[in-house]
Design a protein around this motif. Structure first.
Motif, PDB file in Angstrom:
ATOM      1  N   ILE A 148      44.996  47.255  49.139  1.00  0.00           N
ATOM      2  CA  ILE A 148      43.888  46.311  49.210  1.00  0.00           C
ATOM      3  C   ILE A 148      43.867  45.615  50.567  1.00  0.00           C
ATOM      4  O   ILE A 148      44.913  45.414  51.190  1.00  0.00           O
ATOM      5  CB  ILE A 148      43.991  45.262  48.069  1.00  0.00           C
ATOM      6  CG1 ILE A 148      42.702  44.468  47.906  1.00  0.00           C
ATOM      7  CG2 ILE A 148      45.181  44.339  48.288  1.00  0.00           C
ATOM      8  CD1 ILE A 148      41.568  45.288  47.330  1.00  0.00           C
ATOM      9  N   LYS A 184      49.146  42.426  39.392  1.00  0.00           N
ATOM     10  CA  LYS A 184      48.040  41.607  38.904  1.00  0.00           C
ATOM     11  C   LYS A 184      46.657  42.066  39.369  1.00  0.00           C
ATOM     12  O   LYS A 184      45.679  41.915  38.641  1.00  0.00           O
ATOM     13  CB  LYS A 184      48.246  40.146  39.337  1.00  0.00           C
ATOM     14  CG  LYS A 184      49.509  39.501  38.782  1.00  0.00           C
ATOM     15  CD  LYS A 184      49.644  38.069  39.300  1.00  0.00           C
ATOM     16  CE  LYS A 184      50.899  37.391  38.783  1.00  0.00           C
ATOM     17  NZ  LYS A 184      51.027  35.998  39.298  1.00  0.00           N
ATOM     18  N   HIS A 185      46.565  42.578  40.585  1.00  0.00           N
ATOM     19  CA  HIS A 185      45.257  42.956  41.126  1.00  0.00           C
ATOM     20  C   HIS A 185      44.819  44.305  40.548  1.00  0.00           C
ATOM     21  O   HIS A 185      45.637  45.204  40.359  1.00  0.00           O
ATOM     22  CB  HIS A 185      45.324  43.037  42.655  1.00  0.00           C
ATOM     23  CG  HIS A 185      43.998  42.992  43.322  1.00  0.00           C
ATOM     24  ND1 HIS A 185      43.114  44.053  43.314  1.00  0.00           N
ATOM     25  CD2 HIS A 185      43.370  42.003  44.032  1.00  0.00           C
ATOM     26  CE1 HIS A 185      42.029  43.739  43.994  1.00  0.00           C
ATOM     27  NE2 HIS A 185      42.149  42.491  44.436  1.00  0.00           N
ATOM     28  N   GLU A 186      43.509  44.443  40.285  1.00  0.00           N
ATOM     29  CA  GLU A 186      43.011  45.683  39.693  1.00  0.00           C
ATOM     30  C   GLU A 186      43.361  46.898  40.550  1.00  0.00           C
ATOM     31  O   GLU A 186      43.803  47.931  40.036  1.00  0.00           O
ATOM     32  CB  GLU A 186      41.481  45.603  39.525  1.00  0.00           C
ATOM     33  CG  GLU A 186      40.998  44.518  38.587  1.00  0.00           C
ATOM     34  CD  GLU A 186      40.852  43.160  39.269  1.00  0.00           C
ATOM     35  OE1 GLU A 186      41.255  43.040  40.457  1.00  0.00           O
ATOM     36  OE2 GLU A 186      40.351  42.225  38.637  1.00  0.00           O
ATOM     37  N   LYS A 187      43.170  46.784  41.859  1.00  0.00           N
ATOM     38  CA  LYS A 187      43.507  47.894  42.756  1.00  0.00           C
ATOM     39  C   LYS A 187      45.017  48.095  42.834  1.00  0.00           C
ATOM     40  O   LYS A 187      45.499  49.224  42.982  1.00  0.00           O
ATOM     41  CB  LYS A 187      42.941  47.627  44.155  1.00  0.00           C
ATOM     42  CG  LYS A 187      41.420  47.551  44.208  1.00  0.00           C
ATOM     43  CD  LYS A 187      40.776  48.859  43.817  1.00  0.00           C
ATOM     44  CE  LYS A 187      39.261  48.792  43.960  1.00  0.00           C
ATOM     45  NZ  LYS A 187      38.605  50.053  43.524  1.00  0.00           N
ATOM     46  N   GLY A 188      45.776  47.013  42.739  1.00  0.00           N
ATOM     47  CA  GLY A 188      47.229  47.131  42.755  1.00  0.00           C
ATOM     48  C   GLY A 188      47.744  47.916  41.572  1.00  0.00           C
ATOM     49  O   GLY A 188      48.599  48.796  41.702  1.00  0.00           O
ATOM     50  N   GLU A 194      43.588  33.458  44.979  1.00  0.00           N
ATOM     51  CA  GLU A 194      44.979  33.002  44.885  1.00  0.00           C
ATOM     52  C   GLU A 194      45.876  33.863  45.779  1.00  0.00           C
ATOM     53  O   GLU A 194      45.668  35.086  45.897  1.00  0.00           O
ATOM     54  CB  GLU A 194      45.446  33.099  43.431  1.00  0.00           C
ATOM     55  CG  GLU A 194      46.865  32.621  43.191  1.00  0.00           C
ATOM     56  CD  GLU A 194      47.285  32.785  41.741  1.00  0.00           C
ATOM     57  OE1 GLU A 194      48.469  32.523  41.438  1.00  0.00           O
ATOM     58  OE2 GLU A 194      46.433  33.172  40.915  1.00  0.00           O
ATOM     59  N   TRP A 206      49.130  35.907  46.644  1.00  0.00           N
ATOM     60  CA  TRP A 206      50.149  36.672  45.931  1.00  0.00           C
ATOM     61  C   TRP A 206      51.014  37.393  46.955  1.00  0.00           C
ATOM     62  O   TRP A 206      50.560  37.733  48.051  1.00  0.00           O
ATOM     63  CB  TRP A 206      49.516  37.714  45.011  1.00  0.00           C
ATOM     64  CG  TRP A 206      48.820  37.153  43.803  1.00  0.00           C
ATOM     65  CD1 TRP A 206      49.096  35.996  43.146  1.00  0.00           C
ATOM     66  CD2 TRP A 206      47.707  37.756  43.115  1.00  0.00           C
ATOM     67  NE1 TRP A 206      48.244  35.834  42.093  1.00  0.00           N
ATOM     68  CE2 TRP A 206      47.374  36.900  42.037  1.00  0.00           C
ATOM     69  CE3 TRP A 206      46.967  38.925  43.282  1.00  0.00           C
ATOM     70  CZ2 TRP A 206      46.351  37.169  41.149  1.00  0.00           C
ATOM     71  CZ3 TRP A 206      45.942  39.207  42.397  1.00  0.00           C
ATOM     72  CH2 TRP A 206      45.638  38.347  41.345  1.00  0.00           C
ATOM     73  N   PRO A 266      44.331  38.490  48.473  1.00  0.00           N
ATOM     74  CA  PRO A 266      43.718  39.823  48.531  1.00  0.00           C
ATOM     75  C   PRO A 266      42.215  39.763  48.313  1.00  0.00           C
ATOM     76  O   PRO A 266      41.675  38.768  47.814  1.00  0.00           O
ATOM     77  CB  PRO A 266      44.413  40.578  47.391  1.00  0.00           C
ATOM     78  CG  PRO A 266      44.818  39.517  46.423  1.00  0.00           C
ATOM     79  CD  PRO A 266      45.104  38.285  47.239  1.00  0.00           C
ATOM     80  N   GLU A 286      53.385  41.050  43.450  1.00  0.00           N
ATOM     81  CA  GLU A 286      52.428  40.433  42.527  1.00  0.00           C
ATOM     82  C   GLU A 286      51.079  41.136  42.578  1.00  0.00           C
ATOM     83  O   GLU A 286      50.402  41.282  41.551  1.00  0.00           O
ATOM     84  CB  GLU A 286      52.277  38.949  42.857  1.00  0.00           C
ATOM     85  CG  GLU A 286      53.498  38.102  42.492  1.00  0.00           C
ATOM     86  CD  GLU A 286      53.346  36.654  42.934  1.00  0.00           C
ATOM     87  OE1 GLU A 286      53.699  35.765  42.117  1.00  0.00           O
ATOM     88  OE2 GLU A 286      52.877  36.414  44.066  1.00  0.00           O
ATOM     89  N   ILE A 287      50.683  41.563  43.772  1.00  0.00           N
ATOM     90  CA  ILE A 287      49.412  42.306  43.902  1.00  0.00           C
ATOM     91  C   ILE A 287      49.466  43.601  43.107  1.00  0.00           C
ATOM     92  O   ILE A 287      48.505  43.968  42.413  1.00  0.00           O
ATOM     93  CB  ILE A 287      49.111  42.579  45.391  1.00  0.00           C
ATOM     94  CG1 ILE A 287      48.742  41.269  46.094  1.00  0.00           C
ATOM     95  CG2 ILE A 287      47.985  43.605  45.535  1.00  0.00           C
ATOM     96  CD1 ILE A 287      48.562  41.407  47.584  1.00  0.00           C
ATOM     97  N   LYS A 339      39.803  37.921  45.486  1.00  0.00           N
ATOM     98  CA  LYS A 339      40.605  36.925  44.766  1.00  0.00           C
ATOM     99  C   LYS A 339      40.647  35.625  45.564  1.00  0.00           C
ATOM    100  O   LYS A 339      40.257  35.566  46.728  1.00  0.00           O
ATOM    101  CB  LYS A 339      42.026  37.452  44.528  1.00  0.00           C
ATOM    102  CG  LYS A 339      42.084  38.745  43.707  1.00  0.00           C
ATOM    103  CD  LYS A 339      41.558  38.553  42.299  1.00  0.00           C
ATOM    104  CE  LYS A 339      41.569  39.869  41.528  1.00  0.00           C
ATOM    105  NZ  LYS A 339      41.027  39.729  40.170  1.00  0.00           N
TER     106      LYS A 339
END
Length: 553
Positions: free
Chosen positions: A214, A180-184, A170, A172, A165, A176-177, A168
């Motif tokens: 994202i 773990k991801h801020e927008k997620g 890594e 995912w 994404p 997982e996005i 990042k």
């Protein structure tokens, strides 16, 4: 309201001439905006726009609007859209998740730091405003040269695909996005309850975007980007198309060449974007009457041209062409507003209008209610304000009152709010239920509107929850209120199930029952999940207001 930031010289380059800063500071607010933090000869400028003009949420849109408003290029700006062999397929699997998808391509854009910042700002402003924080639409802007058409928009299992994404390094999967991801984390609620998530893929299976969360890192737009692929997904087709048109034309203002794509959706083939204008017409005399100024044909056409619209007048009919970026034009009155704005609000002071001094006063309903509030507060009651929405069960079954016709809500989102209330008593009982563990006694009242026979009327209801209540006590409160109002009335025994047998009465005026008071039946108390006895008094105030106006005797 959205604030856009831009450089003075950048704006002037798109205007086509160097407009003095003083002129911009004076004229930009007249189109519907407020200048922020802009003083002297500084280059950095900020403008706060009214929320009804999303086409102005970027310096590119502002330049287009001001070219017309400053008479540099009045009238509608037209953009060429070239054909292409790029295909985009919309799979049926997304119809239950995020059904609408439109795309465009813009070629030959010179992306520098200034444009990159403008793109990011415009995208975020549209997400927050017309996009309702991405719940209504989500926008993706990609480097077209990093992917290969055709493109496919479909819904997939959350663990089916992994990709890197934006921002990042890594890979995912979609779940997982979201975790773990801020927008997620911020927008995961938009996909709550769905088994499959939307995704945009190219011919090789590369991920362009996971809307509305994202974009993929692969298509990140940089200063090396020259060709853009723009996608908009959402739940409202008009907003999706409007946002796409705004972004596409903004890129064209930067010298880009708009190219259409061939959409394949729901068994139909069509091109996107569609920048064709919409045709409107209205009466010139109706517009002049609405605005209160006698504009000539020339003045009216010129005013509309200054707002970026094309217009001509045939007898009394004004024919107007509205560009596809003007999402705010929804009714004829919006065109009247454009006439007024283009003519110039600062010029209205030159008209000769009769000035009449008037004195405001409270309406009879409000004045009567205010006076009655003072009386009931003097009796030791605390005023409350409750919702007008209720439900049939509380209004009649639980309350023990005769069932009546009510105004119902067509698509209620909760079973607690299915109709407009017929009386105030159930609302006070619900309030007692929420406060049943608070100290006693609790004495509350409300003077507010109820809906009877689909007509609004003003009612009073006072109630007390205590360890011990009596008919004598509520009778004294009720008669104190009626005595202060100062009208003749009669009392008769009430047969309503809301009261204990023999401990309820109705208030009669001119042979009509307009209120009731008494000790509330234990069954009603139990049905509202209350632990203590209650007494109440409810009165229709309309007959008194009609008879007494705003005063009390």
């Amino acid at each position: 309201m959205p604030v856009i930031n831009f450089d003075y010289h950048d704006l002037c380059s798109m205007l086509g001439e160097e407009v003095p800063r003083k002129t911009l500071l004076e004229r930009i607010p007249m189109i519907g905006a407020d200048m922020h933090d802009t003083e002297g000869e500084v280059d950095e400028m900020s403008v706060e726009f009214f929320p009804d003009r999303p086409d102005l949420y970027s310096v590119e849109g502002l330049a287009r609007g001001m070219r017309a408003f400053l008479d540099i290029e009045p009238g509608m700006t037209e953009y060429d859209v070239d054909d292409s062999d790029i295909d985009v397929f919309v799979d049926d699997s997304v119809k239950d998740v995020r059904p609408y998808f439109r795309c465009a391509v813009v070629l030959g854009v010179e992306v520098d730091d200034t444009l990159l910042r403008s793109i990011m700002e415009m995208q975020e402003k549209l997400h927050i405003t017309i996009g309702r924080k991405r719940s209504k639409i989500a926008i993706g802007i990609h480097d077209l040269d990093k992917v290969e058409p055709p493109f496919t928009y479909k819904a997939i299992d959350p663990h089916e695909i992994k990709f890197v994404p934006l921002a990042k390094e890594e890979e995912w999967d979609l779940d997982e996005i979201l975790q773990k991801h801020e927008k997620g984390v911020a927008y995961a609620h938009l996909l709550k309850g769905y088994d499959k998530y939307p995704i945009i893929l190219d011919a090789k299976g590369n991920v362009l975007s996971f809307p509305p969360i994202i974009n993929g890192a692969l298509t990140t737009v940089t200063t090396e980007t020259r060709n853009l692929f723009i996608d908009v997904t959402g739940n409202d087709l008009k907003t999706v198309e409007g946002a796409l048109n705004i972004i596409s034309t903004a890129m064209a203002e930067r010298g880009g060449r708009i190219v259409s794509v061939n959409m394949h959706d729901d068994g139909k083939e069509f091109v996107s974007p569609d920048l064709s204008s919409s045709s409107w017409k209205f009466s010139k005399s109706d517009c002049n009457k609405f605005l209160g100024i006698p504009l000539s044909d020339e003045d009216m056409v010129h005013s509309l041209n200054k707002m970026g619209l094309d217009a001509l007048i045939d007898d009394d009919i004004v024919h107007v062409e509205v560009p596809s970026t003007r999402m705010d034009i929804m009714h004829t009155v919006d065109l009247y507003e454009d006439v007024a704005t283009g003519y110039g609000f600062e010029r209205y002071g030159q008209s000769s209008h009769m000035v009449t001094q008037t004195a405001g006063k409270l309406s009879d309903v409000t004045a009567f209610s205010e006076r009655l509030r003072d009386v009931i507060i003097g009796l030791g009651f605390t005023e409350v304000v409750t919702l007008t929405l209720s439900n049939e069960k509380d209004e009649f079954t639980n309350a023990g009152l005769p069932e009546q016709d009510v105004v119902t809500v067509m698509n209620p989102i909760t079973e607690d709010h299915t109709c407009l209330r017929h009386s105030l008593f159930p609302s006070l009982m619900r309030l007692f239920r929420r406060n049943k563990r608070r100290d006693l006694p609790q004495r509350i009242f409300e003077i507010s509107d109820v809906i009877v026979d689909a007509v609004k009327q003003r009612n009073l209801c006072l109630a007390e929850m205590n360890s011990k209540v009596s008919f004598t006590e509520i009778k004294s409160y009720s008669e104190s209120v009626l005595r202060e109002i100062g009208v003749d009335y009669e009392l008769k025994a009430s047969e309503y199930d809301v009261f204990i047998d023999g401990r309820g009465a109705e208030v009669i005026i001119d042979g009509r029952s307009i209120g009731y008071f008494g000790e509330v039946s234990p069954q009603v108390v139990i049905d509202f999940d209350i632990n203590h006895p209650v007494m109440m008094f409810e009165l229709d105030l309309q007959p008194f207001i009609e008879r007494l106006g705003g005063g009390l005797f």
